[in-house]
Design a protein around this motif. Structure first.
Motif, PDB file in Angstrom:
ATOM      1  N   MET A   1       0.714  -1.034   0.155  1.00 19.07           N
ATOM      2  CA  MET A   1       0.050   0.175   0.226  1.00 19.07           C
ATOM      3  C   MET A   1       0.941   1.281   0.008  1.00 19.07           C
ATOM      4  SD  MET A   1      -3.121   0.762   2.608  1.00 19.07           S
ATOM      5  CE  MET A   1      -2.077   1.039   4.126  1.00 19.07           C
ATOM      6  N   SER A   2       0.607   2.020  -1.017  1.00 18.60           N
ATOM      7  CA  SER A   2       1.412   3.219  -1.031  1.00 18.60           C
ATOM      8  C   SER A   2       0.894   4.208  -0.061  1.00 18.60           C
ATOM      9  CB  SER A   2       1.850   3.738  -2.258  1.00 18.60           C
ATOM     10  OG  SER A   2       0.517   4.061  -2.737  1.00 18.60           O
ATOM     11  N   LYS A   3       1.809   5.585   0.116  1.00 24.51           N
ATOM     12  CA  LYS A   3       0.957   6.513   0.827  1.00 24.51           C
ATOM     13  C   LYS A   3       0.164   7.312   0.207  1.00 24.51           C
ATOM     14  CE  LYS A   3       5.381   7.151   3.573  1.00 24.51           C
ATOM     15  NZ  LYS A   3       5.007   6.407   4.739  1.00 24.51           N
ATOM     16  N   ASN A   4      -0.020   6.928  -1.322  1.00 28.55           N
ATOM     17  CA  ASN A   4      -1.037   7.643  -1.890  1.00 28.55           C
ATOM     18  C   ASN A   4      -2.395   6.958  -1.794  1.00 28.55           C
ATOM     19  OD1 ASN A   4       0.790   9.796  -2.604  1.00 28.55           O
ATOM     20  ND2 ASN A   4       1.152   8.608  -4.286  1.00 28.55           N
ATOM     21  N   THR A   5      -2.441   5.720  -1.316  1.00 27.16           N
ATOM     22  CA  THR A   5      -3.569   4.765  -1.364  1.00 27.16           C
ATOM     23  C   THR A   5      -4.344   5.190  -0.229  1.00 27.16           C
ATOM     24  OG1 THR A   5      -2.344   3.091  -2.294  1.00 27.16           O
ATOM     25  CG2 THR A   5      -4.284   2.578  -1.141  1.00 27.16           C
ATOM     26  N   SER A   6      -5.961   5.427  -0.654  1.00 26.78           N
ATOM     27  CA  SER A   6      -6.521   5.908   0.510  1.00 26.78           C
ATOM     28  C   SER A   6      -7.435   4.236   1.174  1.00 26.78           C
ATOM     29  CB  SER A   6      -7.547   6.747   0.311  1.00 26.78           C
ATOM     30  OG  SER A   6      -8.305   6.283  -0.937  1.00 26.78           O
ATOM     31  N   PHE A   7      -7.257   4.251   2.214  1.00 27.44           N
ATOM     32  CA  PHE A   7      -7.837   2.907   2.831  1.00 27.44           C
ATOM     33  C   PHE A   7      -9.036   3.409   3.897  1.00 27.44           C
ATOM     34  CE2 PHE A   7      -7.846  -0.539   6.128  1.00 27.44           C
ATOM     35  CZ  PHE A   7      -8.861  -1.525   5.430  1.00 27.44           C
ATOM     36  N   ASP A   8     -10.249   2.802   3.626  1.00 30.07           N
ATOM     37  CA  ASP A   8     -11.305   3.413   4.445  1.00 30.07           C
ATOM     38  C   ASP A   8     -11.680   2.355   5.222  1.00 30.07           C
ATOM     39  OD1 ASP A   8     -13.847   4.165   5.609  1.00 30.07           O
ATOM     40  OD2 ASP A   8     -14.777   4.784   3.728  1.00 30.07           O
ATOM     41  N   PHE A   9     -10.983   2.416   6.702  1.00 29.46           N
ATOM     42  CA  PHE A   9     -11.155   1.361   7.659  1.00 29.46           C
ATOM     43  C   PHE A   9     -12.516   1.422   8.129  1.00 29.46           C
ATOM     44  CE2 PHE A   9     -11.406   0.073  12.103  1.00 29.46           C
ATOM     45  CZ  PHE A   9     -10.726  -0.956  12.032  1.00 29.46           C
ATOM     46  N   ALA A  10     -13.353   2.255   8.143  1.00 28.03           N
ATOM     47  CA  ALA A  10     -14.807   2.266   8.716  1.00 28.03           C
ATOM     48  C   ALA A  10     -15.527   1.437   7.836  1.00 28.03           C
ATOM     49  CB  ALA A  10     -15.511   3.435   8.828  1.00 28.03           C
ATOM     50  N   LEU A  11     -15.383   1.594   6.401  1.00 29.30           N
ATOM     51  CA  LEU A  11     -15.994   1.027   5.386  1.00 29.30           C
ATOM     52  C   LEU A  11     -15.580  -0.516   5.583  1.00 29.30           C
ATOM     53  CD1 LEU A  11     -17.798   0.609   2.927  1.00 29.30           C
ATOM     54  CD2 LEU A  11     -16.148   1.331   1.489  1.00 29.30           C
ATOM     55  N   PHE A  12     -14.176  -0.988   5.621  1.00 30.67           N
ATOM     56  CA  PHE A  12     -13.643  -2.198   5.687  1.00 30.67           C
ATOM     57  C   PHE A  12     -14.326  -3.008   7.084  1.00 30.67           C
ATOM     58  CE2 PHE A  12     -10.735  -4.768   8.022  1.00 30.67           C
ATOM     59  CZ  PHE A  12     -10.498  -5.867   7.174  1.00 30.67           C
ATOM     60  N   ALA A  13     -14.638  -2.219   7.887  1.00 28.25           N
ATOM     61  CA  ALA A  13     -14.808  -2.659   9.379  1.00 28.25           C
ATOM     62  C   ALA A  13     -16.532  -3.111   9.169  1.00 28.25           C
ATOM     63  CB  ALA A  13     -14.813  -1.911  10.518  1.00 28.25           C
ATOM     64  N   ARG A  14     -17.259  -2.379   8.372  1.00 22.70           N
ATOM     65  CA  ARG A  14     -18.783  -2.484   8.275  1.00 22.70           C
ATOM     66  C   ARG A  14     -18.852  -3.768   7.424  1.00 22.70           C
ATOM     67  NH1 ARG A  14     -19.156   3.033   7.749  1.00 22.70           N
ATOM     68  NH2 ARG A  14     -19.329   2.939   5.395  1.00 22.70           N
ATOM     69  N   LEU A  15     -18.184  -3.730   6.460  1.00 16.67           N
ATOM     70  CA  LEU A  15     -18.159  -4.896   5.474  1.00 16.67           C
ATOM     71  C   LEU A  15     -18.017  -6.198   5.884  1.00 16.67           C
ATOM     72  CD1 LEU A  15     -17.025  -3.290   2.083  1.00 16.67           C
ATOM     73  CD2 LEU A  15     -19.276  -3.850   2.635  1.00 16.67           C
ATOM     74  N   PHE A  16     -16.819  -6.210   6.778  1.00 18.03           N
ATOM     75  CA  PHE A  16     -16.288  -7.300   7.365  1.00 18.03           C
ATOM     76  C   PHE A  16     -17.103  -7.970   8.389  1.00 18.03           C
ATOM     77  CE2 PHE A  16     -13.656  -9.673  10.409  1.00 18.03           C
ATOM     78  CZ  PHE A  16     -13.187 -10.674   9.380  1.00 18.03           C
ATOM     79  N   ILE A  17     -17.627  -6.886   9.241  1.00 15.37           N
ATOM     80  CA  ILE A  17     -18.412  -7.593  10.126  1.00 15.37           C
ATOM     81  C   ILE A  17     -19.907  -8.256   9.392  1.00 15.37           C
ATOM     82  CG2 ILE A  17     -20.100  -6.807  12.247  1.00 15.37           C
ATOM     83  CD1 ILE A  17     -17.900  -4.831  12.716  1.00 15.37           C
ATOM     84  N   ARG A  18     -20.575  -7.470   8.473  1.00 13.33           N
ATOM     85  CA  ARG A  18     -21.624  -7.923   7.651  1.00 13.33           C
ATOM     86  C   ARG A  18     -21.564  -9.343   7.052  1.00 13.33           C
ATOM     87  NH1 ARG A  18     -25.457  -4.782   3.452  1.00 13.33           N
ATOM     88  NH2 ARG A  18     -26.878  -6.355   3.185  1.00 13.33           N
ATOM     89  N   PHE A  19     -20.373  -9.253   6.294  1.00 13.60           N
ATOM     90  CA  PHE A  19     -20.073 -10.549   5.576  1.00 13.60           C
ATOM     91  C   PHE A  19     -19.111 -11.470   5.775  1.00 13.60           C
ATOM     92  CE2 PHE A  19     -21.519  -7.050   2.703  1.00 13.60           C
ATOM     93  CZ  PHE A  19     -22.820  -7.566   2.268  1.00 13.60           C
ATOM     94  N   GLY A  20     -18.074 -11.072   6.863  1.00 18.03           N
ATOM     95  CA  GLY A  20     -16.908 -11.833   7.157  1.00 18.03           C
ATOM     96  C   GLY A  20     -15.826 -12.145   6.399  1.00 18.03           C
ATOM     97  N   VAL A  21     -15.846 -11.442   5.257  1.00 18.82           N
ATOM     98  CA  VAL A  21     -14.804 -11.457   4.081  1.00 18.82           C
ATOM     99  C   VAL A  21     -15.055 -10.021   3.343  1.00 18.82           C
ATOM    100  CG1 VAL A  21     -16.326 -12.473   2.319  1.00 18.82           C
ATOM    101  CG2 VAL A  21     -13.846 -12.736   2.117  1.00 18.82           C
ATOM    102  N   VAL A  22     -13.601  -9.680   2.952  1.00 16.61           N
ATOM    103  CA  VAL A  22     -13.742  -8.291   2.384  1.00 16.61           C
ATOM    104  C   VAL A  22     -12.546  -8.395   1.396  1.00 16.61           C
ATOM    105  CG1 VAL A  22     -13.054  -5.909   2.610  1.00 16.61           C
ATOM    106  CG2 VAL A  22     -14.409  -7.078   4.195  1.00 16.61           C
ATOM    107  N   ALA A  23     -12.580  -8.182   0.170  1.00 26.09           N
ATOM    108  CA  ALA A  23     -11.721  -7.738  -0.929  1.00 26.09           C
ATOM    109  C   ALA A  23     -11.260  -6.361  -0.648  1.00 26.09           C
ATOM    110  CB  ALA A  23     -12.191  -8.244  -2.353  1.00 26.09           C
ATOM    111  N   VAL A  24      -9.770  -6.285  -1.050  1.00 24.95           N
ATOM    112  CA  VAL A  24      -9.383  -4.813  -0.743  1.00 24.95           C
ATOM    113  C   VAL A  24      -8.373  -4.635  -2.190  1.00 24.95           C
ATOM    114  CG1 VAL A  24      -7.742  -3.060   0.315  1.00 24.95           C
ATOM    115  CG2 VAL A  24      -8.888  -4.672   1.485  1.00 24.95           C
ATOM    116  N   HIS A  25      -8.712  -3.811  -2.953  1.00 24.42           N
ATOM    117  CA  HIS A  25      -8.044  -3.627  -4.168  1.00 24.42           C
ATOM    118  C   HIS A  25      -6.956  -2.419  -4.045  1.00 24.42           C
ATOM    119  CE1 HIS A  25     -10.999  -6.215  -5.994  1.00 24.42           C
ATOM    120  NE2 HIS A  25     -11.822  -5.586  -5.443  1.00 24.42           N
TER     121      HIS A  25
END
Length: 199
Positions: A1-25
């Protein structure tokens, strides 16, 4: 992950809790460093007998360990549904897989919602659910004469104490030890083994 990459932790957490699996691109796949950086932004690492972070797979001998682990993950063979770390007292709660280089053949990843399977089993076959919840099964990881040898005994389906809620699935036919710890005669042991293989 480069410093220019934005990672939305809140979105990640919501999806992970709901589905149990998340794909990060958008994570750099030239080596594992970017993956580790992303993982460290999500959670702390849990150490295992393999370490806390490692790269593996056919042709990815980045840590000179390709020949040192006798595990199904290090080959090209198809691997059926299973949970990892069944031989550990605390199996991984979250796992991260980053494909650094696609396999020349095969390499598909099969994901199964073990909690949904357990609930379906409870509805469709309460006796089998009960047996898998009440009977401890020993899992082991053996590596010849090396020191990487672990064994742990727990039910395939574990519920939270005093509740009906499923807490954990511990299912791996590749790491299951001989059924020498079950208190049953040979006929019962064979029948229980058949039930486990049927799943």
């Amino acid at each position: 992950m480069s410093k220019n990459t934005s990672f939305d932790f809140a979105l990640f957490a919501r999806l992970f809790i709901r589905f149990g699996v998340v794909a990060v691109h958008g994570v750099n796949s030239s080596d594992g460093r970017a993956t580790r950086e992303l993982c460290e932004s999500v959670s702390t690492f849990f150490g295992t007998i393999f370490g806390d972070f490692w790269t593996f797979g056919p042709g990815l001998d980045t840590q000179n360990e390709m020949e040192s682990h006798d595990d199904t993950a290090y080959g090209n063979d198809a691997i059926g549904p299973h949970t990892d770390g069944t031989y550990l007292d605390q199996p991984p709660g979250i796992q991260v897989f980053h494909c650094l280089r696609p396999a020349p053949r095969g390499g598909q990843t099969l994901l199964v919602d073990g909690f949904a399977v357990a609930e379906r089993l409870r509805t469709d076959s309460a006796d089998l659910f009960g047996a898998l919840n009440a009977t401890s099964v020993e899992h082991e990881y053996l590596e010849g004469d090396r020191f990487h040898c672990r064994a742990f005994r727990e039910p395939v389906i574990r519920q939270f104490p005093g509740t009906e809620k499923v807490a954990q699935i511990r299912f791996n036919p590749y790491d299951r030890a001989p059924m020498r710890t079950l208190k049953m005669d040979d006929g019962q042991r064979s029948a229980f083994g058949t039930k486990l293989n049927f799943i």
